[in-house]
Design an enzyme around this catalytic site. Structure first.
Site, short mmCIF file in Angstrom:
data_model
loop_
_atom_site.label_atom_id
_atom_site.label_comp_id
_atom_site.label_asym_id
_atom_site.label_seq_id
_atom_site.Cartn_x
_atom_site.Cartn_y
_atom_site.Cartn_z
CG ASN A 82 18.20 55.32 11.08
OD1 ASN A 82 19.43 55.39 10.98
ND2 ASN A 82 17.40 56.35 10.77
NE ARG A 83 14.49 56.03 16.00
CZ ARG A 83 14.26 56.20 14.68
NH1 ARG A 83 15.19 55.91 13.78
NH2 ARG A 83 13.10 56.66 14.26
CD GLU B 246 11.75 53.08 5.68
OE1 GLU B 246 11.15 53.18 6.76
OE2 GLU B 246 12.78 53.72 5.39
CG HIS C 162 13.98 51.55 8.49
ND1 HIS C 162 13.82 52.91 8.55
CD2 HIS C 162 14.47 51.17 9.71
CE1 HIS C 162 14.19 53.34 9.76
NE2 HIS C 162 14.59 52.30 10.48
CD GLU D 183 11.70 59.10 6.52
OE1 GLU D 183 11.10 58.13 5.99
OE2 GLU D 183 12.57 58.99 7.40
CE1 TYR E 53 9.40 56.49 12.94
CE2 TYR E 53 8.45 58.68 12.97
CZ TYR E 53 9.51 57.84 12.68
OH TYR E 53 10.66 58.36 12.15
NE ARG F 285 11.23 51.18 11.73
CZ ARG F 285 11.21 52.39 11.15
NH1 ARG F 285 10.67 52.53 9.96
NH2 ARG F 285 11.75 53.44 11.74
#
Lengths: 292, 292
Positions: free
Chosen positions: B63-64, B17, B14, B164, B275, B56
């Site tokens: 990451n999906r 991050e 992402h 994380e 989210y 992101r």
């Protein structure tokens, strides 16, 4: 000066600053919360497209698009340039016929608490700021003397100012900060209502404020890449005194970098996410008092 | 199982991050920090374009994108779909010939401390997690039982896991968290080095972990708009017990909404910025122990 006729609460000038945006949605759902008998109040969601994308902006920072020379420049045609011109002509036209206060709501990843950013030293705004500062311990007052005409949205009105709240991550709602911001807005509206009725507020003769005195960038290499971070003990210490020789950065290889100035300053916007791209690790201010 | 031959430290899966991304840049500048005699370690910046944009992702969440059915699907051709296929074929090819550990570095606006997110219950990874948990008080272990094949980058290897860290705003470096994450990575590498030399770590017979048990969305109206926030006293309380009837949301009109479950849970990813768009206000977990 006559009565205030109108208040515009601008939200989402940056689309990922949710505190103001969702406060605005609350006010639209419960309009009585911001209605006062002697003036009109309305909400303006400044950049709906950036909010839909949960980003600060689409093409460029909207809150740097309001310098009058840029508003008049037909060559400037990015999404935010166009948006700024729309907002400018709408509000500037209204301001011709009435006294209009513009409150532009922002949030910051820095520990800005509840900061009032003054765009001018208009006597009414100074009195309002002094009043808020006196009744609300979280309120801080900042003043940025524009070097040319201001490019902030709130500069459309001489009775404009910004509110900057934090710390809160971009794209996030923090309930405690939401409630504090909401209470602050009611304090502003109640002050204006009292002013319109000629009710004297308890006089505050001295205003403490923080005047912009420059910015400091992160340490960078020759390619412009960041080589260090805010020093751990400086993180979230906005508005606290920083003395010459005290560490401000920690480089990735573990070296502390000291503040090189010659006098005590009060850094704010420490580690603001949106300022990495602007080359600003923190803004320096000087603590001042003003007799009003 | 034979020796570990290779470790890939994935960063910037992402792009906003920053903790992992700048740690990776540090490791590339000072490669000895991650070199250990018995295996190779390298850094992979997963999504350079998203990092350049400080977002992101560009088109969709990278990451999906790693479910094997999606990797094989030629119809999926967004920027991140293409990127995922590249990364998958590169790392999956390498994994055929060697034992490869993948560590995928993430950060969160939630108070995740140092969370190891297990993609599998491979005995080596469980032993590693138990070791980290025993020597580092900030470490928490999460396990998400995949309902189908996992779509996370770290799932490319059966020896993959994600880290994380939080709380930290998107697009920001927090020096304290940077240093804690750096120390954790060295603990991982040192463990692998010891394992390769057959040195027994102090055995930990019981592992405490948090198993995903579902998600809760924000209260929303019929248009999908958020109508409330994380309850003030729940903010930053990740990994603490939440009991039935305790408040989890505060609506904009001031109403508390209670947790409706029938047993105590341990929420994590509370108020994670990324989210909101996924319809997740928090993830619920159950606290478990495992004999290993």
């Amino acid at each position: 000066m006559g009565n205030i006729n109108s208040v515009v609460i601008a939200t989402g000038t940056h689309g990922n600053e949710f505190t103001g945006i969702y406060l605005g949605k609350k006010f639209e759902q419960f309009p009585k919360l911001i209605q006062r008998p002697s003036f009109d109040t309305r909400v303006l969601l400044s950049n709906p497209k950036a909010f839909a994308a949960a980003r600060r902006y689409i093409d460029k920072d909207l809150n740097r698009c309001f310098a009058s020379e840029d508003i008049k420049n037909p060559q400037l045609a990015s999404y935010e340039d166009i948006l700024a011109k729309n907002i400018y002509y709408l509000l500037a036209e209204e301001s011709k016929h009435q006294q209009q206060v513009i409150i532009d709501l922002h949030s910051s990843t820095a520990n800005m608490q509840l900061t009032i950013i003054l765009g001018s030293k208009h006597p009414f705004i100074l009195q309002l700021a002094a009043h808020l500062n006196a009744i609300n311990p979280d309120v801080r007052i900042c003043y940025s003397q524009p070097t040319r005409d201001s490019n902030f949205l709130c500069s459309i009105s001489e009775l404009g100012f910004a509110i900057e709240v934090g710390p809160v991550a971009q794209g996030v709602l923090n309930a405690e900060l939401f409630q504090k911001t909401e209470a602050l807005i009611y304090q502003v509206l109640d002050y204006i209502e009292s002013y319109n009725h000629g009710i004297d507020q308890p006089q505050t003769s001295t205003l403490t404020y923080y005047q912009y005195a420059g910015v400091i960038d992160y340490p960078r290499n020759e390619y412009g890449e960041i080589q260090g971070m805010i020093y751990p003990q400086l993180q979230f210490r906005d508005y606290e005194p920083l003395n010459p020789g005290e560490p401000i950065f920690l480089t990735f290889d573990g070296t502390a970098i000291a503040y090189q100035g010659t006098s005590t300053v009060y850094p704010i916007f420490i580690n603001e996410a949106a300022y990495y791209e602007k080359g600003i690790a923190m803004c320096l201010t000087q603590k001042k008092t003003l007799e009003i």
